[in-house]
Design a protein around this motif. Structure first.
Motif, PDB file in Angstrom:
ATOM      1  N   UNK A 193      14.831   0.746  30.528  1.00  0.00           N
ATOM      2  CA  UNK A 193      14.544   0.220  31.933  1.00  0.00           C
ATOM      3  C   UNK A 193      15.123  -1.219  32.097  1.00  0.00           C
ATOM      4  N   UNK A 194      14.913  -1.895  31.203  1.00  0.00           N
ATOM      5  CA  UNK A 194      15.347  -3.317  31.339  1.00  0.00           C
ATOM      6  C   UNK A 194      16.779  -3.652  31.462  1.00  0.00           C
ATOM      7  N   UNK A 195      17.438  -2.816  30.753  1.00  0.00           N
ATOM      8  CA  UNK A 195      18.902  -2.824  31.000  1.00  0.00           C
ATOM      9  C   UNK A 195      19.391  -2.652  32.278  1.00  0.00           C
ATOM     10  N   UNK A 196      18.961  -1.304  32.675  1.00  0.00           N
ATOM     11  CA  UNK A 196      19.193  -0.808  34.185  1.00  0.00           C
ATOM     12  C   UNK A 196      19.125  -1.654  35.253  1.00  0.00           C
ATOM     13  N   UNK A 197      17.815  -2.288  34.933  1.00  0.00           N
ATOM     14  CA  UNK A 197      17.297  -3.144  36.126  1.00  0.00           C
ATOM     15  C   UNK A 197      17.975  -4.476  36.090  1.00  0.00           C
ATOM     16  N   UNK A 198      18.442  -5.026  34.982  1.00  0.00           N
ATOM     17  CA  UNK A 198      18.793  -6.414  34.758  1.00  0.00           C
ATOM     18  C   UNK A 198      20.315  -6.355  35.361  1.00  0.00           C
ATOM     19  N   UNK A 199      20.902  -5.233  35.614  1.00  0.00           N
ATOM     20  CA  UNK A 199      22.257  -5.101  36.015  1.00  0.00           C
ATOM     21  C   UNK A 199      22.438  -4.654  37.408  1.00  0.00           C
ATOM     22  N   UNK A 200      21.587  -4.293  37.950  1.00  0.00           N
ATOM     23  CA  UNK A 200      21.314  -3.681  39.324  1.00  0.00           C
ATOM     24  C   UNK A 200      20.880  -4.457  40.290  1.00  0.00           C
TER      25      UNK A 200
END
Length: 226
Positions: A75-82
């Motif tokens: 979740x952190x990965x997808x949110x941090x680059x969106x």
């Protein structure tokens, strides 16, 4: 995670990471449900989820705690680059990361299981007290991070289609945490149920956020032809 392509389709890495997060949410729930039916048959209503990590099949629940940590990382990965970077997104992601770390830490500090006829949370060992500290910190970090990211998502087009569902799960998690506090203080016999309400909110939120990260952005151009 690479940025979305010109067509609005998320990069293969973004889609894969989000898909892994969604899969881990489903697996987490399935493992929880299955473990309830195995010895020593803990009660969904009165027993804390952490009790599942004690006993013959406790190692399975410990793997589930690690799985939740990996899911949180997804979740952190997808949110941090969106969407656009902001302080809200940064702090929200950091708090989610801490929540995931707390979940993994539970593996090394098993809880103290109540005796027959006993309810609530009453650690009798230092290890049990540390477990409660990590579990409590994890819940608080997860919910605070979710609240901050809910505000940030108002300006993130990629999550426009799942924003209402995400907000609903934030509300469910917050309600569950309040009920959990009430059950600990006054109605310990339903602690397990209230904890699972909070978990349902957290896991449901993670699922829909990952789902949103896999969607084709309508601002990026025409949707790709199936």
């Amino acid at each position: 995670m690479a940025a979305p392509t010109v067509s609005g389709r998320p990069s293969p890495f973004a889609r894969g990471t989000a898909g892994l997060g969604m899969t881990l949410v489903v697996l987490y729930v399935v493992v929880d449900v299955v473990l309830q039916s195995l010895p020593p048959h803990y009660s969904v209503i009165s027993d804390a989820e952490s009790n599942l990590a004690v006993g013959e099949f406790g190692w399975v629940m410990n793997l589930n705690f690690v799985s939740r940590a990996v899911m949180t990382l997804c979740v952190v990965l997808v949110v941090s680059r969106s969407g656009a970077p902001s302080a809200l997104r940064l702090v929200g992601c950091v708090l989610l990361g801490l929540a995931g770390a707390c979940s993994a830490a539970l593996v090394f500090f098993p809880t103290d299981v109540n005796g027959p006829g006993e309810f609530g949370i009453a650690p009798t060992t230092e290890t049990g007290a540390v477990h409660v500290a990590f579990a409590t910190t994890g819940f608080l970090c997860a919910l605070t991070g979710m609240l901050l990211l809910a505000i940030w998502m108002r300006g993130a087009p990629r999550f426009a289609g799942v924003r209402r569902a995400a907000n609903a799960f934030v509300a469910l998690a917050a309600t569950g945490l309040v009920l959990l506090s009430v059950s600990i203080a006054w109605v310990p016999s339903i602690l397990g149920l209230t904890e699972r309400v909070c978990l349902a909110g957290i896991l449901g939120w993670a699922f829909v956020v990952c789902w949103g990260a896999r969607r084709v952005s309508r601002r990026g151009g025409r949707p790709p032809v199936p």
